[in-house]
Design a protein around this motif. Structure first.
Motif, PDB file in Angstrom:
ATOM      1  N   PRO A   1      17.003  -2.008  74.518  1.00  7.29           N
ATOM      2  CA  PRO A   1      16.032  -3.108  73.864  1.00  7.29           C
ATOM      3  C   PRO A   1      14.909  -2.413  73.393  1.00  7.29           C
ATOM      4  O   PRO A   1      14.334  -3.041  72.195  1.00  7.29           O
ATOM      5  CB  PRO A   1      15.658  -3.840  75.191  1.00  7.29           C
ATOM      6  CG  PRO A   1      16.812  -3.627  76.118  1.00  7.29           C
ATOM      7  CD  PRO A   1      17.397  -2.167  75.861  1.00  7.29           C
ATOM      8  N   ASP A   2      14.440  -1.350  73.805  1.00  9.69           N
ATOM      9  CA  ASP A   2      13.078  -0.718  73.196  1.00  9.69           C
ATOM     10  C   ASP A   2      13.606  -0.182  71.897  1.00  9.69           C
ATOM     11  O   ASP A   2      12.724  -0.257  70.993  1.00  9.69           O
ATOM     12  CB  ASP A   2      12.550   0.313  74.243  1.00  9.69           C
ATOM     13  CG  ASP A   2      11.852  -0.326  75.569  1.00  9.69           C
ATOM     14  OD1 ASP A   2      11.577  -1.440  75.339  1.00  9.69           O
ATOM     15  OD2 ASP A   2      11.664   0.821  76.284  1.00  9.69           O
TER      16      ASP A   2
ATOM     17  N   SER B   1      14.017  -3.203  69.445  1.00 10.11           N
ATOM     18  CA  SER B   1      12.455  -3.575  69.284  1.00 10.11           C
ATOM     19  C   SER B   1      11.700  -2.429  67.860  1.00 10.11           C
ATOM     20  O   SER B   1      10.814  -3.259  67.305  1.00 10.11           O
ATOM     21  CB  SER B   1      11.430  -3.737  70.365  1.00 10.11           C
ATOM     22  OG  SER B   1      12.027  -4.525  71.321  1.00 10.11           O
ATOM     23  N   SER B   2      12.196  -1.405  68.195  1.00  4.23           N
ATOM     24  CA  SER B   2      11.571  -0.400  67.238  1.00  4.23           C
ATOM     25  C   SER B   2      12.224  -0.810  66.017  1.00  4.23           C
ATOM     26  O   SER B   2      11.481  -0.327  64.761  1.00  4.23           O
ATOM     27  CB  SER B   2      11.770   0.992  67.595  1.00  4.23           C
ATOM     28  OG  SER B   2      11.239   1.489  68.677  1.00  4.23           O
TER      29      SER B   2
ATOM     30  N   ASN C   1      12.925  -3.798  64.839  1.00  2.00           N
ATOM     31  CA  ASN C   1      12.181  -4.854  64.241  1.00  2.00           C
ATOM     32  C   ASN C   1      10.806  -4.298  63.663  1.00  2.00           C
ATOM     33  O   ASN C   1      10.325  -4.687  62.620  1.00  2.00           O
ATOM     34  CB  ASN C   1      11.922  -5.667  65.223  1.00  2.00           C
ATOM     35  CG  ASN C   1      11.320  -7.071  65.066  1.00  2.00           C
ATOM     36  OD1 ASN C   1      11.830  -7.884  64.156  1.00  2.00           O
ATOM     37  ND2 ASN C   1      10.216  -7.441  65.710  1.00  2.00           N
ATOM     38  N   ASN C   2      10.217  -3.459  64.668  1.00  2.00           N
ATOM     39  CA  ASN C   2       8.818  -2.990  64.046  1.00  2.00           C
ATOM     40  C   ASN C   2       8.755  -2.188  62.855  1.00  2.00           C
ATOM     41  O   ASN C   2       8.080  -2.392  61.846  1.00  2.00           O
ATOM     42  CB  ASN C   2       8.111  -2.481  65.097  1.00  2.00           C
ATOM     43  CG  ASN C   2       7.859  -3.311  66.387  1.00  2.00           C
ATOM     44  OD1 ASN C   2       7.922  -4.261  66.365  1.00  2.00           O
ATOM     45  ND2 ASN C   2       7.701  -2.343  67.718  1.00  2.00           N
TER      46      ASN C   2
ATOM     47  N   ALA D   1      18.399  -5.180  64.354  1.00  2.00           N
ATOM     48  CA  ALA D   1      17.518  -5.524  65.521  1.00  2.00           C
ATOM     49  C   ALA D   1      17.934  -6.786  66.304  1.00  2.00           C
ATOM     50  O   ALA D   1      18.087  -6.770  67.355  1.00  2.00           O
ATOM     51  CB  ALA D   1      15.998  -5.665  65.003  1.00  2.00           C
TER      52      ALA D   1
ATOM     53  N   LEU E   1      19.585  -7.243  69.609  1.00  2.00           N
ATOM     54  CA  LEU E   1      18.865  -7.853  70.689  1.00  2.00           C
ATOM     55  C   LEU E   1      19.987  -9.182  71.411  1.00  2.00           C
ATOM     56  O   LEU E   1      20.110  -9.564  72.505  1.00  2.00           O
ATOM     57  CB  LEU E   1      17.618  -8.376  70.355  1.00  2.00           C
ATOM     58  CG  LEU E   1      16.633  -7.261  70.175  1.00  2.00           C
ATOM     59  CD1 LEU E   1      15.177  -7.815  69.334  1.00  2.00           C
ATOM     60  CD2 LEU E   1      16.281  -6.838  71.402  1.00  2.00           C
TER      61      LEU E   1
ATOM     62  N   THR F   1      12.338 -11.565  73.901  1.00  2.00           N
ATOM     63  CA  THR F   1      12.281 -10.745  72.775  1.00  2.00           C
ATOM     64  C   THR F   1      13.176 -11.095  71.640  1.00  2.00           C
ATOM     65  O   THR F   1      12.643 -10.881  70.541  1.00  2.00           O
ATOM     66  CB  THR F   1      12.485  -9.126  73.193  1.00  2.00           C
ATOM     67  OG1 THR F   1      11.963  -8.952  74.449  1.00  2.00           O
ATOM     68  CG2 THR F   1      12.553  -8.185  72.169  1.00  2.00           C
ATOM     69  N   THR F   2      14.330 -11.586  71.921  1.00  2.00           N
ATOM     70  CA  THR F   2      14.900 -12.196  70.610  1.00  2.00           C
ATOM     71  C   THR F   2      14.771 -13.112  69.790  1.00  2.00           C
ATOM     72  O   THR F   2      14.513 -12.600  68.609  1.00  2.00           O
ATOM     73  CB  THR F   2      16.592 -12.601  71.343  1.00  2.00           C
ATOM     74  OG1 THR F   2      16.967 -11.491  72.302  1.00  2.00           O
ATOM     75  CG2 THR F   2      17.367 -12.877  70.324  1.00  2.00           C
TER      76      THR F   2
ATOM     77  N   CYS G   1      12.022 -11.526  67.529  1.00  2.00           N
ATOM     78  CA  CYS G   1      12.546 -10.937  66.496  1.00  2.00           C
ATOM     79  C   CYS G   1      13.090 -11.816  65.440  1.00  2.00           C
ATOM     80  O   CYS G   1      13.114 -11.633  64.147  1.00  2.00           O
ATOM     81  CB  CYS G   1      13.631  -9.919  66.945  1.00  2.00           C
ATOM     82  SG  CYS G   1      14.513  -9.116  65.613  1.00  2.00           S
TER      83      CYS G   1
END
Length: 75
Positions: free
Chosen positions: A15-16, A19-20, A22-23, A44, A48, A58-59, A62
Motif C-alpha cells: 500500500p505504501d 500511494s507513492s 499516486n503521489n 495506483a 489499491l 486510501t482507495t 486515490c
C-alpha cells in the motif's frame, strides 16, 4: 527515486508503494506532464483496489485525485 526505493524494499503491491504512485502522478501533473501522470494514477488506483479494496479510506482518496485529474483534462 522514492518510488523505485519503495518498489525495491516493500514490493510493487505494498500500500505504501501504491500511494507513492499516486503521489508521483500528482507531482508529474503539477509539472504539466499529464501524459506521463495518467498511467501512474491508473496503476495506483488499480493496485489499491486489488490490495486494500474499494472501501479502504486510501482507495477513494486515490480515486478522487484521478477523477480531479480527468476533470481537469475535460475527460
Amino acid at each position: 527515486k522514492a518510488v523505485e526505493g519503495r518498489e525495491e524494499v516493500l514490493g510493487k503491491k505494498h500500500p505504501d508503494t501504491l500511494s507513492s504512485y499516486n503521489n508521483f502522478a500528482g507531482c508529474l501533473y503539477a509539472q504539466g506532464k499529464a501524459v506521463e501522470a495518467e498511467p501512474w494514477y491508473r496503476k495506483a488506483l488499480k493496485g489499491l483496489e486489488e490490495v486494500l479494496g474499494k472501501g479502504h479510506p486510501t482507495t477513494p482518496l486515490c480515486l478522487t485525485n484521478f477523477a480531479d485529474f480527468l476533470e481537469d483534462q475535460q475527460r
